[in-house]
Write a protein that holds these residues in place. Structure first.
Motif, PDB file in Angstrom:
ATOM      1  N   ARG A  28       0.858  -1.183  -0.142  1.00 23.29           N
ATOM      2  CA  ARG A  28       0.085  -0.015  -0.159  1.00 23.29           C
ATOM      3  C   ARG A  28       0.882   1.126   0.084  1.00 23.29           C
ATOM      4  N   ASP A  48      -4.048   3.624  -3.138  1.00 26.19           N
ATOM      5  CA  ASP A  48      -5.261   3.002  -3.310  1.00 26.19           C
ATOM      6  C   ASP A  48      -5.687   2.274  -4.598  1.00 26.19           C
ATOM      7  N   LEU A  80      -5.811  -6.794  -1.141  1.00 27.27           N
ATOM      8  CA  LEU A  80      -4.722  -5.831  -1.716  1.00 27.27           C
ATOM      9  C   LEU A  80      -5.135  -5.702  -3.332  1.00 27.27           C
TER      10      LEU A  80
END
Ligand code: NDP
Length: 323
Positions: free
Chosen positions: A200, A205, A226
């Motif tokens: 991340r 995002d 993820l």
């Protein structure tokens, strides 16, 4: 009689016992092959423990390279003297084996039987995972767990060649170097650091297009989280233990994602698909486009030690047994 490893009862590596078996003459559709190298694969450990149930006793090993010594009636695909490779044919931890002739692949001159034993199963698996299960494309962020393993090093190279942005997880610094050398852009020591946080941090995002997860129990949940919207989780192994049942609603919550649990057998089911995939893999090995990493070669009688090494995360790349 031929020397072979025998499993008479499921269990730990100690059930891999060197012995001898009687083979007889090749029947219709069979070839008698002198094995020059057998590939060691994680699936062999699932066969040994009984996770994938097989009738006992049996000779393990499903991959190798060798020379055809004799063929049975109705065999036209190969002839005595041919150098061949194979995958998904049980009985490969042996000096000789009777194999299905139409599943043998004749090797190009530039490929040795040892290279075939290192490339047939894992190479064709990496090929179907990046070309058929999910089509990896340029610029896509992908995550490969156990990136310095036998499968991992091949997946890193193939994803990199397709232009993907490659994230890889490994347990040690030496494995991190191996994964980077194979083309991983971002390597995460998942035994030291939370891999989800690390991904991340890099991606924000955006989320991953695909996760190639062969570690299973310890990684699948975070792998799923993820994924980007409509991404794919490819569960293709369970080196850390089986994945529990997944509620379909979890896939909705994760962004209409896909989960698949593929196996090589279904991606080389027809003779055409087998020869296409094997041909592309062997051609890449011959040209040097794919580099094979042989972690070590052990004598056939040391199959027990080979399994101990593989299961204790001590290897990076391929293990071979040499009869
Ligand atoms: P590897 O060389 O990748 O060895 C397994 C690796 O998994 C280890 O080196 C280790 O890497 C990692 N690992 C993480 N947790 C554990 C654990 N608890 N115990 C042991 N290892 C762990 O093996 P292979 O290349 O032979 O196979 C990799 C996977 O791919 C297997 O799960 C296998 O079943 C699967 N596979 C699936 C196929 C299919 O068609 N579905 C075909 C071929 C293989 P690290 O130390 O970096 O964590």
């Amino acid at each position: 009689m031929t020397r072979a490893i025998q499993i008479a009862a499921n269990g730990g590596p100690e059930v891999l016992i060197p012995g001898s078996v009687s083979l007889g003459w090749p029947g219709p559709g069979q070839a008698l092959v002198r094995i020059e190298a057998a590939g060691v694969n994680f699936i062999d450990t699932y066969h040994r423990t009984g996770l994938y149930g097989l009738a006992l006793p049996f000779t393990p090993g499903v991959e190798g390279g060798g020379v055809v010594e004799a063929v049975g009636p109705e065999v036209t695909a190969v002839a005595p003297g041919d150098r061949v490779g194979w995958a998904m044919q049980l009985g490969s931890y042996a000096e000789r084996a009777l194999l299905a002739a139409d599943r043998l692949i004749r090797l190009p001159e530039a490929v040795t039987t040892r290279q075939a034993a290192a490339a047939m199963l894992q190479g064709m698996t990496a090929h179907y995972l990046v070309r058929s299960t999910f089509r990896v494309q340029s610029g896509m962020p992908v995550l490969i767990h156990a990136a310095a393993g036998g499968m991992g090093l091949l997946l890193c190279q193939m994803c990199r060649a397709l232009g993907a942005r490659v994230f890889g997880t490994v347990s040690t610094e030496a494995k991190a170097r191996a994964a980077r050398a194979a083309g991983a852009d971002h390597v995460i020591r998942y035994t030291e650091q939370d891999f989800a946080e690390a991904v991340r941090e890099e991606l924000g995002d955006e989320g991953l297009a695909v996760v190639y997860d062969s570690v299973g129990a310890s990684t699948w949940r975070k792998s799923l989280d993820l994924l980007r919207r409509r991404g794919m989780l490819v569960l293709f192994g369970q080196a850390s233990g089986p994945v529990p049942p997944i509620d379909p609603l979890e896939l909705l919550k994760a962004g209409s994602v896909f989960v698949t649990r593929p196996t090589l057998a279904d991606y080389v089911a027809t003779p055409d698909e087998l020869s296409w995939r094997a041909g592309e893999v062997l051609e890449k090995v011959a040209s040097g486009a794919v580099r094979l990493t042989i972690d070590r070669e052990l004598p056939l009688a040391e199959a027990e030690q080979a399994h101990r090494l593989l299961e204790s995360r001590a290897t990076s790349g391929k293990l071979l047994l040499i009869p």
